[in-house]
Design a protein around this motif. Structure first.
Motif, PDB file in Angstrom:
ATOM      1  N   MET A 113       2.070   5.607 -54.048  1.00 49.83           N
ATOM      2  CA  MET A 113       1.837   5.833 -52.617  1.00 49.83           C
ATOM      3  C   MET A 113       2.956   5.193 -51.810  1.00 49.83           C
ATOM      4  O   MET A 113       3.445   4.130 -52.137  1.00 49.83           O
ATOM      5  N   ASP A 114       3.345   5.870 -50.741  1.00 50.15           N
ATOM      6  CA  ASP A 114       4.405   5.364 -49.881  1.00 50.15           C
ATOM      7  C   ASP A 114       3.846   4.909 -48.545  1.00 50.15           C
ATOM      8  O   ASP A 114       2.868   5.458 -48.029  1.00 50.15           O
ATOM      9  N   LEU A 115       4.490   3.886 -47.992  1.00 54.74           N
ATOM     10  CA  LEU A 115       4.233   3.431 -46.642  1.00 54.74           C
ATOM     11  C   LEU A 115       5.500   3.627 -45.825  1.00 54.74           C
ATOM     12  O   LEU A 115       6.606   3.723 -46.372  1.00 54.74           O
ATOM     13  N   ILE A 116       5.333   3.649 -44.513  1.00 61.83           N
ATOM     14  CA  ILE A 116       6.483   3.737 -43.617  1.00 61.83           C
ATOM     15  C   ILE A 116       6.468   2.511 -42.715  1.00 61.83           C
ATOM     16  O   ILE A 116       5.518   2.291 -41.961  1.00 61.83           O
ATOM     17  N   PHE A 117       7.536   1.717 -42.805  1.00 62.69           N
ATOM     18  CA  PHE A 117       7.743   0.567 -41.931  1.00 62.69           C
ATOM     19  C   PHE A 117       8.709   0.977 -40.842  1.00 62.69           C
ATOM     20  O   PHE A 117       9.793   1.513 -41.126  1.00 62.69           O
ATOM     21  N   SER A 118       8.342   0.743 -39.591  1.00 62.92           N
ATOM     22  CA  SER A 118       9.187   1.146 -38.457  1.00 62.92           C
ATOM     23  C   SER A 118       9.373  -0.014 -37.495  1.00 62.92           C
ATOM     24  O   SER A 118       8.435  -0.779 -37.239  1.00 62.92           O
ATOM     25  N   ALA A 119      10.591  -0.129 -36.956  1.00 65.17           N
ATOM     26  CA  ALA A 119      10.907  -1.143 -35.950  1.00 65.17           C
ATOM     27  C   ALA A 119      12.229  -0.792 -35.299  1.00 65.17           C
ATOM     28  O   ALA A 119      13.122  -0.232 -35.949  1.00 65.17           O
ATOM     29  N   GLU A 120      12.347  -1.109 -34.023  1.00 65.74           N
ATOM     30  CA  GLU A 120      13.601  -0.933 -33.291  1.00 65.74           C
ATOM     31  C   GLU A 120      14.145   0.492 -33.397  1.00 65.74           C
ATOM     32  O   GLU A 120      15.352   0.711 -33.515  1.00 65.74           O
ATOM     33  N   GLY A 121      13.239   1.488 -33.358  1.00 66.85           N
ATOM     34  CA  GLY A 121      13.652   2.877 -33.369  1.00 66.85           C
ATOM     35  C   GLY A 121      14.067   3.410 -34.721  1.00 66.85           C
ATOM     36  O   GLY A 121      14.572   4.545 -34.807  1.00 66.85           O
ATOM     37  N   GLN A 122      13.871   2.644 -35.788  1.00 65.40           N
ATOM     38  CA  GLN A 122      14.224   3.082 -37.134  1.00 65.40           C
ATOM     39  C   GLN A 122      13.007   2.988 -38.050  1.00 65.40           C
ATOM     40  O   GLN A 122      12.061   2.248 -37.761  1.00 65.40           O
ATOM     41  N   SER A 123      13.044   3.726 -39.160  1.00 66.66           N
ATOM     42  CA  SER A 123      11.951   3.710 -40.123  1.00 66.66           C
ATOM     43  C   SER A 123      12.510   3.620 -41.530  1.00 66.66           C
ATOM     44  O   SER A 123      13.593   4.140 -41.830  1.00 66.66           O
ATOM     45  N   TRP A 124      11.730   2.939 -42.392  1.00 66.12           N
ATOM     46  CA  TRP A 124      12.108   2.761 -43.789  1.00 66.12           C
ATOM     47  C   TRP A 124      10.895   3.012 -44.677  1.00 66.12           C
ATOM     48  O   TRP A 124       9.789   2.522 -44.378  1.00 66.12           O
ATOM     49  N   PRO A 125      11.062   3.741 -45.788  1.00 64.82           N
ATOM     50  CA  PRO A 125       9.941   3.947 -46.709  1.00 64.82           C
ATOM     51  C   PRO A 125       9.775   2.749 -47.642  1.00 64.82           C
ATOM     52  O   PRO A 125      10.758   2.145 -48.095  1.00 64.82           O
ATOM     53  N   LEU A 126       8.530   2.404 -47.902  1.00 66.19           N
ATOM     54  CA  LEU A 126       8.181   1.382 -48.875  1.00 66.19           C
ATOM     55  C   LEU A 126       7.327   2.035 -49.947  1.00 66.19           C
ATOM     56  O   LEU A 126       6.303   2.661 -49.630  1.00 66.19           O
ATOM     57  N   ARG A 127       7.723   1.898 -51.196  1.00 65.19           N
ATOM     58  CA  ARG A 127       6.954   2.489 -52.295  1.00 65.19           C
ATOM     59  C   ARG A 127       6.114   1.401 -52.955  1.00 65.19           C
ATOM     60  O   ARG A 127       6.644   0.403 -53.446  1.00 65.19           O
ATOM     61  N   LEU A 128       4.801   1.591 -52.959  1.00 66.53           N
ATOM     62  CA  LEU A 128       3.908   0.645 -53.614  1.00 66.53           C
ATOM     63  C   LEU A 128       3.959   0.847 -55.115  1.00 66.53           C
ATOM     64  O   LEU A 128       4.016   1.974 -55.607  1.00 66.53           O
ATOM     65  N   SER A 129       3.926  -0.274 -55.834  1.00 66.31           N
ATOM     66  CA  SER A 129       3.984  -0.220 -57.295  1.00 66.31           C
ATOM     67  C   SER A 129       3.341  -1.476 -57.854  1.00 66.31           C
ATOM     68  O   SER A 129       2.978  -2.400 -57.115  1.00 66.31           O
ATOM     69  N   GLY A 130       3.214  -1.535 -59.178  1.00 65.33           N
ATOM     70  CA  GLY A 130       2.669  -2.717 -59.820  1.00 65.33           C
ATOM     71  C   GLY A 130       1.158  -2.662 -59.945  1.00 65.33           C
ATOM     72  O   GLY A 130       0.517  -1.646 -59.666  1.00 65.33           O
ATOM     73  N   ASN A 131       0.573  -3.799 -60.344  1.00 67.09           N
ATOM     74  CA  ASN A 131      -0.849  -3.861 -60.666  1.00 67.09           C
ATOM     75  C   ASN A 131      -1.649  -4.752 -59.724  1.00 67.09           C
ATOM     76  O   ASN A 131      -2.726  -5.218 -60.096  1.00 67.09           O
ATOM     77  N   ALA A 132      -1.140  -4.998 -58.533  1.00 66.51           N
ATOM     78  CA  ALA A 132      -1.835  -5.871 -57.592  1.00 66.51           C
ATOM     79  C   ALA A 132      -2.882  -5.060 -56.826  1.00 66.51           C
ATOM     80  O   ALA A 132      -2.810  -4.900 -55.596  1.00 66.51           O
ATOM     81  N   GLY A 133      -3.893  -4.571 -57.565  1.00 65.72           N
ATOM     82  CA  GLY A 133      -4.861  -3.650 -56.970  1.00 65.72           C
ATOM     83  C   GLY A 133      -5.676  -4.262 -55.854  1.00 65.72           C
ATOM     84  O   GLY A 133      -5.940  -3.613 -54.833  1.00 65.72           O
ATOM     85  N   ARG A 134      -6.082  -5.512 -56.003  1.00 67.61           N
ATOM     86  CA  ARG A 134      -6.915  -6.158 -54.992  1.00 67.61           C
ATOM     87  C   ARG A 134      -6.156  -6.311 -53.674  1.00 67.61           C
ATOM     88  O   ARG A 134      -6.673  -5.980 -52.601  1.00 67.61           O
ATOM     89  N   THR A 135      -4.909  -6.794 -53.758  1.00 67.80           N
ATOM     90  CA  THR A 135      -4.109  -6.984 -52.551  1.00 67.80           C
ATOM     91  C   THR A 135      -3.729  -5.637 -51.946  1.00 67.80           C
ATOM     92  O   THR A 135      -3.698  -5.484 -50.715  1.00 67.80           O
ATOM     93  N   ARG A 136      -3.448  -4.652 -52.801  1.00 70.38           N
ATOM     94  CA  ARG A 136      -3.111  -3.325 -52.287  1.00 70.38           C
ATOM     95  C   ARG A 136      -4.284  -2.741 -51.509  1.00 70.38           C
ATOM     96  O   ARG A 136      -4.095  -2.160 -50.437  1.00 70.38           O
ATOM     97  N   ARG A 137      -5.490  -2.894 -52.024  1.00 70.80           N
ATOM     98  CA  ARG A 137      -6.659  -2.378 -51.307  1.00 70.80           C
ATOM     99  C   ARG A 137      -6.822  -3.066 -49.949  1.00 70.80           C
ATOM    100  O   ARG A 137      -7.146  -2.420 -48.949  1.00 70.80           O
ATOM    101  N   ALA A 138      -6.601  -4.390 -49.916  1.00 71.97           N
ATOM    102  CA  ALA A 138      -6.695  -5.112 -48.647  1.00 71.97           C
ATOM    103  C   ALA A 138      -5.627  -4.634 -47.669  1.00 71.97           C
ATOM    104  O   ALA A 138      -5.889  -4.476 -46.464  1.00 71.97           O
ATOM    105  N   LEU A 139      -4.435  -4.388 -48.173  1.00 70.34           N
ATOM    106  CA  LEU A 139      -3.344  -3.900 -47.326  1.00 70.34           C
ATOM    107  C   LEU A 139      -3.682  -2.532 -46.753  1.00 70.34           C
ATOM    108  O   LEU A 139      -3.571  -2.307 -45.541  1.00 70.34           O
ATOM    109  N   LEU A 140      -4.092  -1.608 -47.618  1.00 72.82           N
ATOM    110  CA  LEU A 140      -4.367  -0.247 -47.169  1.00 72.82           C
ATOM    111  C   LEU A 140      -5.528  -0.210 -46.185  1.00 72.82           C
ATOM    112  O   LEU A 140      -5.528   0.587 -45.244  1.00 72.82           O
TER     113      LEU A 140
END
Length: 288
Positions: free
Chosen positions: A1-28
């Motif tokens: 799954m990808d996230l989009i981080f945006s600031a100052e008129g620009q955007s960057w994709p962040l790709r989620l990976s790894g096995n941190a399922g608990r923290t990922r669920r809290a983030l989402l």
């Protein structure tokens, strides 16, 4: 799954990976996220914002092992971060959530702007799911509704008594009150994390320790830094520690409050300007 981080008129994709399922669920579950960016004080080479959730470390990667472009959660600091070069001079374990799916130079340029401008203006951003997905409603809290409402209001906007702490021009103001308030909130945040980590120990002692810490910080913010609304929430949490509410939920709530108070205060401070002035003063100091 990808996230989009945006600031100052620009955007960057962040790709989620790894096995941190608990923290990922809290983030989402916290998305979409409106955030305020902070410049680092010690580790360098990253940008960060405060996470609106509390989770233990998963995967236990040493922070200095985080590669450029890592997207990480730093539990005891309660930061979400994007790195753009090796970090320096820190000793902590963090959770790796994924990585920047773009060249790191864009984040490095954003970090340079942030370093220059923090304390002059607040650099805001957003974090969203790339597909526009919105999580379902979270489970209701077992804590009193007034505490939950006050915490949500604190996260939504900077309280007036915090934003006004820079207004005074009395002797050694505003530096004295701002630095005192920021350090008090930061130490409270760290101490509450330590109390949280002492699972299995006498709960009555943990409650009493948390209550004393909340009282001490609330008293300092009220009596030394001339604040009212913010310490009132700390005193409310102090009282709740003795009212039999579920401790695990209550300590997490206190951590969210203390972290956010410290974050708003941190944003008032022009750290780079102060550091440069400190260097100049040291370099010009005469040693007898």
């Amino acid at each position: 799954m990808d996230l989009i981080f945006s600031a100052e008129g620009q955007s960057w994709p962040l790709r989620l990976s790894g096995n941190a399922g608990r923290t990922r669920r809290a983030l989402l579950s916290a998305l979409p996220m409106r955030l305020q960016l902070h410049t680092p004080k010690i580790a360098g080479s990253h940008i960060y914002w405060h996470a609106p959730f509390v989770e233990d470390v998963e995967g236990a990667t040493h922070v200095l092992a985080a590669t450029a472009g890592a997207f990480i959660y730093w539990p005891v600091r309660q930061f979400l971060e994007i790195t753009f070069a090796p970090l320096q001079a820190e000793n902590a374990e963090i959770t790796v959530l994924g990585h920047l799916d773009a060249p790191v130079e864009g984040i490095a340029e954003l970090a340079a702007t942030l370093k220059r401008d923090q304390g002059r203006r607040i650099l805001e951003g957003t974090l969203v799911q790339s597909d526009g997905g919105v999580p379902g409603p979270s489970a209701p809290s077992p804590l009193p509704r007034d505490i939950i409402a006050a915490r949500k209001a604190l996260w939504a906007a900077c309280p007036a008594d915090i934003s006004n702490v820079t207004a005074s021009r009395a002797i050694m103001h505003p530096a004295g009150p701002v630095f005192t308030a920021e350090s008090e909130a930061r130490v409270l945040h760290e101490l509450l994390w330590w109390i949280r980590a002492a699972r299995g120990r006498d709960e009555a002692v943990r409650r009493q320790t948390a209550a004393l810490a909340l009282n001490k910080t609330g008293t300092r913010l009220r009596d030394f830094c001339h604040m009212e609304e913010t310490p009132a929430l700390l005193f409310r949490l102090e009282a709740a520690m003795g009212d039999g509410h579920p401790f695990d939920a209550l300590i997490d709530e206190a951590i969210l409050v203390a972290g956010r108070i410290g974050a708003w205060l941190d944003l008032l401070i022009p750290w780079n300007d102060l550091n440069e002035a400190f260097r100049v003063a040291l370099d010009g100091r005469k040693v007898s």
